[in-house]
Design a protein around this motif. Sequence first.
Motif, PDB file in Angstrom:
ATOM      1  N   LEU A 135      52.062 -16.956 -35.378  1.00 36.50           N
ATOM      2  CA  LEU A 135      52.794 -18.729 -34.714  1.00 36.50           C
ATOM      3  C   LEU A 135      51.533 -19.069 -33.421  1.00 36.50           C
ATOM      4  CD1 LEU A 135      54.895 -20.547 -34.515  1.00 36.50           C
ATOM      5  CD2 LEU A 135      56.427 -19.213 -33.147  1.00 36.50           C
ATOM      6  N   ALA A 136      51.334 -17.874 -32.742  1.00 38.17           N
ATOM      7  CA  ALA A 136      50.659 -17.515 -31.450  1.00 38.17           C
ATOM      8  C   ALA A 136      49.140 -18.912 -31.628  1.00 38.17           C
ATOM      9  CB  ALA A 136      50.648 -16.560 -31.156  1.00 38.17           C
ATOM     10  N   LEU A 137      48.562 -18.256 -33.016  1.00 43.11           N
ATOM     11  CA  LEU A 137      47.340 -18.683 -32.952  1.00 43.11           C
ATOM     12  C   LEU A 137      47.606 -20.721 -33.504  1.00 43.11           C
ATOM     13  CD1 LEU A 137      45.855 -15.992 -35.105  1.00 43.11           C
ATOM     14  CD2 LEU A 137      45.566 -16.586 -33.427  1.00 43.11           C
ATOM     15  N   LEU A 138      48.905 -20.723 -34.357  1.00 39.63           N
ATOM     16  CA  LEU A 138      48.727 -22.291 -34.799  1.00 39.63           C
ATOM     17  C   LEU A 138      48.995 -23.413 -33.196  1.00 39.63           C
ATOM     18  CD1 LEU A 138      51.282 -21.526 -37.761  1.00 39.63           C
ATOM     19  CD2 LEU A 138      48.697 -22.624 -37.459  1.00 39.63           C
ATOM     20  N   MET A 139      49.721 -22.276 -32.552  1.00 45.39           N
ATOM     21  CA  MET A 139      50.159 -22.585 -31.365  1.00 45.39           C
ATOM     22  C   MET A 139      48.985 -23.577 -30.302  1.00 45.39           C
ATOM     23  SD  MET A 139      54.059 -24.168 -30.816  1.00 45.39           S
ATOM     24  CE  MET A 139      53.655 -23.514 -29.504  1.00 45.39           C
ATOM     25  N   ALA A 140      47.992 -22.274 -30.605  1.00 48.54           N
ATOM     26  CA  ALA A 140      46.691 -22.917 -29.685  1.00 48.54           C
ATOM     27  C   ALA A 140      45.575 -23.794 -30.554  1.00 48.54           C
ATOM     28  CB  ALA A 140      46.155 -21.276 -29.904  1.00 48.54           C
ATOM     29  N   ALA A 141      46.034 -23.324 -31.469  1.00 46.66           N
ATOM     30  CA  ALA A 141      45.293 -24.727 -32.393  1.00 46.66           C
ATOM     31  C   ALA A 141      46.053 -26.035 -32.038  1.00 46.66           C
ATOM     32  CB  ALA A 141      45.874 -24.083 -33.668  1.00 46.66           C
ATOM     33  N   ALA A 142      46.927 -26.443 -32.054  1.00 42.90           N
ATOM     34  CA  ALA A 142      47.981 -27.242 -31.900  1.00 42.90           C
ATOM     35  C   ALA A 142      47.257 -28.204 -30.291  1.00 42.90           C
ATOM     36  CB  ALA A 142      49.436 -27.547 -32.042  1.00 42.90           C
ATOM     37  N   GLY A 143      47.351 -27.279 -29.949  1.00 44.69           N
ATOM     38  CA  GLY A 143      47.162 -27.450 -28.272  1.00 44.69           C
ATOM     39  C   GLY A 143      45.424 -27.399 -27.993  1.00 44.69           C
ATOM     40  N   ALA A 144      45.072 -27.028 -28.775  1.00 47.81           N
ATOM     41  CA  ALA A 144      43.225 -27.392 -28.803  1.00 47.81           C
ATOM     42  C   ALA A 144      43.684 -28.651 -29.471  1.00 47.81           C
ATOM     43  CB  ALA A 144      41.877 -26.969 -29.574  1.00 47.81           C
ATOM     44  N   VAL A 145      43.766 -29.058 -30.329  1.00 46.87           N
ATOM     45  CA  VAL A 145      43.628 -30.113 -30.596  1.00 46.87           C
ATOM     46  C   VAL A 145      44.218 -31.298 -29.468  1.00 46.87           C
ATOM     47  CG1 VAL A 145      44.761 -31.807 -33.150  1.00 46.87           C
ATOM     48  CG2 VAL A 145      44.129 -29.539 -33.310  1.00 46.87           C
ATOM     49  N   MET A 146      45.659 -31.095 -29.239  1.00 45.12           N
ATOM     50  CA  MET A 146      45.967 -31.573 -28.670  1.00 45.12           C
ATOM     51  C   MET A 146      44.917 -32.640 -26.894  1.00 45.12           C
ATOM     52  SD  MET A 146      49.879 -31.194 -27.716  1.00 45.12           S
ATOM     53  CE  MET A 146      49.427 -30.058 -27.673  1.00 45.12           C
ATOM     54  N   LEU A 147      44.270 -31.359 -26.984  1.00 48.48           N
ATOM     55  CA  LEU A 147      43.363 -31.400 -25.758  1.00 48.48           C
ATOM     56  C   LEU A 147      41.924 -32.406 -26.479  1.00 48.48           C
ATOM     57  CD1 LEU A 147      43.267 -28.142 -23.973  1.00 48.48           C
ATOM     58  CD2 LEU A 147      43.776 -30.213 -23.140  1.00 48.48           C
ATOM     59  N   LEU A 148      41.233 -32.021 -27.639  1.00 49.21           N
ATOM     60  CA  LEU A 148      40.761 -32.770 -27.972  1.00 49.21           C
ATOM     61  C   LEU A 148      40.249 -34.119 -28.001  1.00 49.21           C
ATOM     62  CD1 LEU A 148      39.051 -30.308 -31.573  1.00 49.21           C
ATOM     63  CD2 LEU A 148      37.576 -30.989 -28.419  1.00 49.21           C
ATOM     64  N   LEU A 149      42.031 -34.509 -28.715  1.00 49.25           N
ATOM     65  CA  LEU A 149      42.603 -35.964 -28.578  1.00 49.25           C
ATOM     66  C   LEU A 149      41.981 -36.811 -27.669  1.00 49.25           C
ATOM     67  CD1 LEU A 149      45.358 -36.007 -30.926  1.00 49.25           C
ATOM     68  CD2 LEU A 149      43.627 -37.189 -31.806  1.00 49.25           C
ATOM     69  N   ALA A 150      42.111 -35.738 -26.339  1.00 50.58           N
ATOM     70  CA  ALA A 150      42.746 -36.620 -24.779  1.00 50.58           C
ATOM     71  C   ALA A 150      41.384 -36.370 -24.284  1.00 50.58           C
ATOM     72  CB  ALA A 150      43.648 -36.045 -23.592  1.00 50.58           C
ATOM     73  N   ILE A 151      40.107 -35.908 -24.377  1.00 52.65           N
ATOM     74  CA  ILE A 151      38.350 -35.884 -24.084  1.00 52.65           C
ATOM     75  C   ILE A 151      38.040 -36.129 -25.083  1.00 52.65           C
ATOM     76  CG2 ILE A 151      37.041 -34.324 -23.794  1.00 52.65           C
ATOM     77  CD1 ILE A 151      38.761 -31.760 -22.805  1.00 52.65           C
ATOM     78  N   VAL A 152      37.651 -36.290 -26.375  1.00 50.35           N
ATOM     79  CA  VAL A 152      36.593 -37.026 -27.442  1.00 50.35           C
ATOM     80  C   VAL A 152      37.541 -38.235 -26.900  1.00 50.35           C
ATOM     81  CG1 VAL A 152      35.916 -36.902 -29.266  1.00 50.35           C
ATOM     82  CG2 VAL A 152      36.207 -35.413 -27.976  1.00 50.35           C
ATOM     83  N   PRO A 153      36.415 -39.938 -26.719  1.00 53.20           N
ATOM     84  CA  PRO A 153      36.668 -41.029 -27.253  1.00 53.20           C
ATOM     85  C   PRO A 153      37.413 -41.321 -28.041  1.00 53.20           C
ATOM     86  CG  PRO A 153      34.495 -40.904 -26.354  1.00 53.20           C
ATOM     87  CD  PRO A 153      35.402 -39.362 -26.597  1.00 53.20           C
ATOM     88  N   GLY A 154      38.023 -42.557 -28.686  1.00 54.66           N
ATOM     89  CA  GLY A 154      37.757 -42.726 -29.961  1.00 54.66           C
ATOM     90  C   GLY A 154      36.623 -44.186 -29.991  1.00 54.66           C
ATOM     91  N   ARG A 155      36.891 -44.055 -31.743  1.00 57.92           N
ATOM     92  CA  ARG A 155      35.643 -45.278 -31.757  1.00 57.92           C
ATOM     93  C   ARG A 155      36.312 -46.719 -30.922  1.00 57.92           C
ATOM     94  NH1 ARG A 155      33.459 -46.624 -37.821  1.00 57.92           N
ATOM     95  NH2 ARG A 155      31.835 -48.328 -37.204  1.00 57.92           N
ATOM     96  N   SER A 156      35.450 -47.288 -30.743  1.00 59.36           N
ATOM     97  CA  SER A 156      35.680 -48.833 -30.194  1.00 59.36           C
ATOM     98  C   SER A 156      36.188 -49.715 -30.705  1.00 59.36           C
ATOM     99  CB  SER A 156      34.607 -49.270 -29.105  1.00 59.36           C
ATOM    100  OG  SER A 156      34.965 -50.489 -29.213  1.00 59.36           O
ATOM    101  N   ARG A 157      36.334 -50.274 -31.803  1.00 58.53           N
ATOM    102  CA  ARG A 157      36.470 -51.104 -32.823  1.00 58.53           C
ATOM    103  C   ARG A 157      36.184 -52.811 -32.060  1.00 58.53           C
ATOM    104  NH1 ARG A 157      42.222 -49.597 -33.059  1.00 58.53           N
ATOM    105  NH2 ARG A 157      42.788 -48.413 -34.829  1.00 58.53           N
ATOM    106  N   LEU A 158      35.757 -52.695 -31.186  1.00 59.17           N
ATOM    107  CA  LEU A 158      35.161 -54.171 -30.569  1.00 59.17           C
ATOM    108  C   LEU A 158      33.401 -53.584 -30.092  1.00 59.17           C
ATOM    109  CD1 LEU A 158      37.710 -55.321 -27.593  1.00 59.17           C
ATOM    110  CD2 LEU A 158      37.210 -55.624 -29.666  1.00 59.17           C
ATOM    111  N   VAL A 159      32.631 -54.644 -30.456  1.00 62.59           N
ATOM    112  CA  VAL A 159      31.348 -54.957 -29.982  1.00 62.59           C
ATOM    113  C   VAL A 159      30.906 -55.449 -28.459  1.00 62.59           C
ATOM    114  CG1 VAL A 159      29.330 -55.347 -30.600  1.00 62.59           C
ATOM    115  CG2 VAL A 159      30.854 -54.812 -32.152  1.00 62.59           C
ATOM    116  N   PRO A 160      30.164 -54.659 -27.487  1.00 59.94           N
ATOM    117  CA  PRO A 160      30.073 -54.904 -26.545  1.00 59.94           C
ATOM    118  C   PRO A 160      29.193 -56.503 -26.305  1.00 59.94           C
ATOM    119  CG  PRO A 160      29.585 -52.881 -26.451  1.00 59.94           C
ATOM    120  CD  PRO A 160      29.552 -53.380 -27.617  1.00 59.94           C
TER     121      PRO A 160
END
Length: 199
Positions: free
Chosen positions: A85-110
């Motif tokens: 359970l602790a490992l699953l919670m740590a993995a969920a926290g790491a995924v949430m941090l990655l979602l916040a840090i790594v930018p998504g792919r833009s749907r627009l071309v500048p």
Amino acid sequence: MTTLQQKLPGAAVTPRHTGLRRANLALRPARTVPGVIVATTLAAGLGATSAEVVSGLLGKPLGWIPVNELVELASTTAWPETSTLALLMAAAGAVMLLLAIVPGRSRLVPVETSDPLIVIGITRSGLRRTLCAAAQQVAGVDKARVRLRRRTIEVTVVTRAESSGTMLRQVGTGVGDRLAGVGTLSTCEVVVRLRRKAV
């Protein structure tokens, strides 16, 4: 299949790279949905916990969270039983941090603008349609398809069997001119592929 690669003019100019970097930062999608889900879940959980603790300290527990049962469970449970359970919670926290840090792919071309404070983008589907129309304006092209890749813009044209290889250069020039006309801040190469229709 024949292929022609054409480097767009002005791709190595430093101001374009600076403008491209600034536009990519401004146009990258916000992580709104994951942020709202995480913020709502944390606010509800922590709010309920703090309300339960404060009401317990005042001698009138709300009963929302079974504090006594949780304390008893924690005192009787060993670490190996909760490691999964602790490992699953740590993995969920790491995924949430990655979602916040790594930018998504833009749907627009500048798109390039004269004012450095203004950032404009064109949708990827709109750019594909524009470049496809430019490729189909070349004489002899029956059908065209455009794919926007990370480092290349791939244009596949379908033509009759008697068409010559010079069509590749014409399609490459037409697509490059349309890109320059739109003013996209791109360092991509235009790759033209020729497919012949079976007679």
